[in-house]
Design an enzyme around this catalytic site. Structure first.
Site, PDB file in Angstrom:
ATOM      1  N   SER A  37       0.854  -1.178   0.000  1.00 44.84           N
ATOM      2  CA  SER A  37       0.000   0.000   0.000  1.00 44.84           C
ATOM      3  C   SER A  37       0.892   1.231   0.000  1.00 44.84           C
ATOM      4  CB  SER A  37      -0.908   0.004   1.231  1.00 44.84           C
ATOM      5  OG  SER A  37      -1.628   1.218   1.342  1.00 44.84           O
ATOM      6  N   ARG A  38       0.321   2.366  -0.353  1.00 41.16           N
ATOM      7  CA  ARG A  38       1.072   3.617  -0.264  1.00 41.16           C
ATOM      8  C   ARG A  38       1.238   4.050   1.192  1.00 41.16           C
ATOM      9  NH1 ARG A  38      -2.502   7.032  -4.388  1.00 41.16           N
ATOM     10  NH2 ARG A  38      -4.060   5.891  -3.182  1.00 41.16           N
ATOM     11  N   TYR A  61       4.457   0.183  -3.293  1.00 40.35           N
ATOM     12  CA  TYR A  61       4.275  -0.847  -4.306  1.00 40.35           C
ATOM     13  C   TYR A  61       5.625  -1.393  -4.761  1.00 40.35           C
ATOM     14  CZ  TYR A  61      -0.438   1.184  -4.631  1.00 40.35           C
ATOM     15  OH  TYR A  61      -1.698   1.645  -4.358  1.00 40.35           O
ATOM     16  N   HIS A  82      -3.481   0.980 -13.907  1.00 40.50           N
ATOM     17  CA  HIS A  82      -3.186  -0.426 -14.164  1.00 40.50           C
ATOM     18  C   HIS A  82      -1.933  -0.631 -15.012  1.00 40.50           C
ATOM     19  CE1 HIS A  82      -7.580  -1.949 -13.358  1.00 40.50           C
ATOM     20  NE2 HIS A  82      -6.974  -1.495 -12.275  1.00 40.50           N
ATOM     21  N   LYS A 100     -10.377  -5.601 -13.706  1.00 36.22           N
ATOM     22  CA  LYS A 100     -11.058  -5.188 -14.927  1.00 36.22           C
ATOM     23  C   LYS A 100     -11.576  -3.758 -14.794  1.00 36.22           C
ATOM     24  CE  LYS A 100     -13.856  -7.962 -13.087  1.00 36.22           C
ATOM     25  NZ  LYS A 100     -13.778  -7.291 -11.766  1.00 36.22           N
ATOM     26  N   ASP A 181     -17.055   0.212 -15.415  1.00 32.49           N
ATOM     27  CA  ASP A 181     -17.220  -0.461 -14.124  1.00 32.49           C
ATOM     28  C   ASP A 181     -18.304  -1.532 -14.145  1.00 32.49           C
ATOM     29  OD1 ASP A 181     -15.462   0.467 -11.900  1.00 32.49           O
ATOM     30  OD2 ASP A 181     -16.120   2.410 -12.621  1.00 32.49           O
TER      31      ASP A 181
END
Length: 344
Positions: A37-38, A61, A82, A100, A181
């Site tokens: 995670s950031r 990451y 992505h 996706k 979405d």
């Protein structure tokens, strides 16, 4: 001697990552090796909730991708990130399962596929619906001709999004779009059942920020089959699907993208439906968790067999559906930052 478990890394700790991790814990030959995670505190909380004593938490990451215990990375960031995330994962020697839609458009998706090939790594879009046992069984039975020739398909996925303007679901810079979405599901379902679309036409209602909130799609497929597909971020749809054939009707649901069953009811001329002869499909194998577990098991199978793409979600299918969404966005005048809207 059994093969070691596949070590999974989860990149990002949002809502869908939690759902994925819960199903990952149910897959026999998989383990959560690390999470990134950031924010380190977010990674630690996620690892404590979903991992074991050996699961590592990383505050970036980059550190996640450098972890030798990670074989494959599940990318759970917003769509707009992505490609960059996958590029870094491939460069670090990791295989990738990416949420996706794979990217915002076909050009970026083609680049991701090219990078996977350049680095000789596995890549799959996380279209878990295509790995669902009921969907797989229905696709096979429909292709066999057992239920007749499909002539009409209907599928809709909609729910009300009440998030604030900074939410990923409503921010154009993060790829907000009812089509991307929600619409990716009915489009993919139609592709699985009818094959590639010959022509798609869309109408949409846009937000004041230029994203599509509601989309209605009419499609023509091979052999003259037609589809009516809908996606919405403003209203509650049935989330079911139906396929009308020349021999009867198939009802898929509840929630066609992870259905409990598909029921074929034959019809006879002058007599109508024959429910006493109905055929119910429930899948040839168990659903793992909510269904994400089945896509995880498919990735593990492909990695153990040395495959670089899954036959259930081949790269060509992912690119075909993204190409459809590119064209549909152009038709309704939706463009992401850096693109120029070209309404049809």
């Amino acid at each position: 001697m059994s093969a070691p478990d596949v070590g999974w890394g989860i990149l990002a700790t949002g809502k869908i990552a939690h759902t994925f991790a819960r199903d990952l814990a149910l897959v026999a030959d998989a383990r959560l090796a690390a999470v990134g995670s950031r924010r380190l505190d977010s990674a630690r909380a996620f690892a404590a909730e979903h991992g074991d004593e050996a699961t590592r938490a990383h505050g970036s990451y980059e550190d996640l991708l450098a972890d030798d215990a990670v074989d494959v990375v599940y990318i759970a960031t917003p769509h707009a990130f992505h490609l960059d995330n996958a590029r870094a994962a491939f460069a670090a020697g990791k295989h990738v399962l990416c949420e996706k839609p794979l990217t915002l458009d076909t050009a970026d998706a083609a680049e991701m596929v090219r990078l996977a090939g350049e680095h000789d790594r596995f890549l799959m879009e996380a279209m878990w619906m295509a790995c669902h046992p009921v969907v797989r069984e229905l696709r096979a039975e429909l292709a066999s001709g057992r239920f007749g020739a499909p002539r009409q398909l209907q599928a809709q996925l909609g729910f009300r999004v009440d998030d604030g303007p900074g939410s990923r679901m409503l921010d154009p810079a993060l790829g907000a779009s009812a089509l991307l979405d929600m619409g990716v599901y009915p489009l993919t379902f139609a592709h699985l059942m009818l094959g590639p679309a010959e022509r798609l036409t869309a109408a949409a209602t846009l937000s004041d920020r230029g994203i599509d909130l509601d989309v209605a799609i009419a499609g023509r497929y091979a052999g003259g089959a037609l589809a009516a597909l809908n996606a919405s971020m403003t209203s509650w749809s049935s989330q079911d699907a139906a396929i009308a054939t020349d021999l009867g009707r198939i009802d898929v649901g509840p929630a066609f993208h992870h259905p409990e069953r598909a029921v074929f009811t034959p019809y006879e001329p002058m007599r109508g439906p024959q429910p006493d002869r109905a055929v119910t499909l429930t899948g040839a194998e168990p659903v793992i968790g909510q269904g994400y577990g089945n896509e995880i098991a498919e990735v593990n199978r492909c990695l153990r067999e040395g495959l670089r793409e899954s036959p259930l979600i081949p790269h060509a299918q992912t690119l075909a559906v993204l190409g459809q969404m590119d064209d549909l966005r152009r038709q309704v005048g939706v463009a992401f930052p850096g693109e120029r809207p070209t309404p049809g």
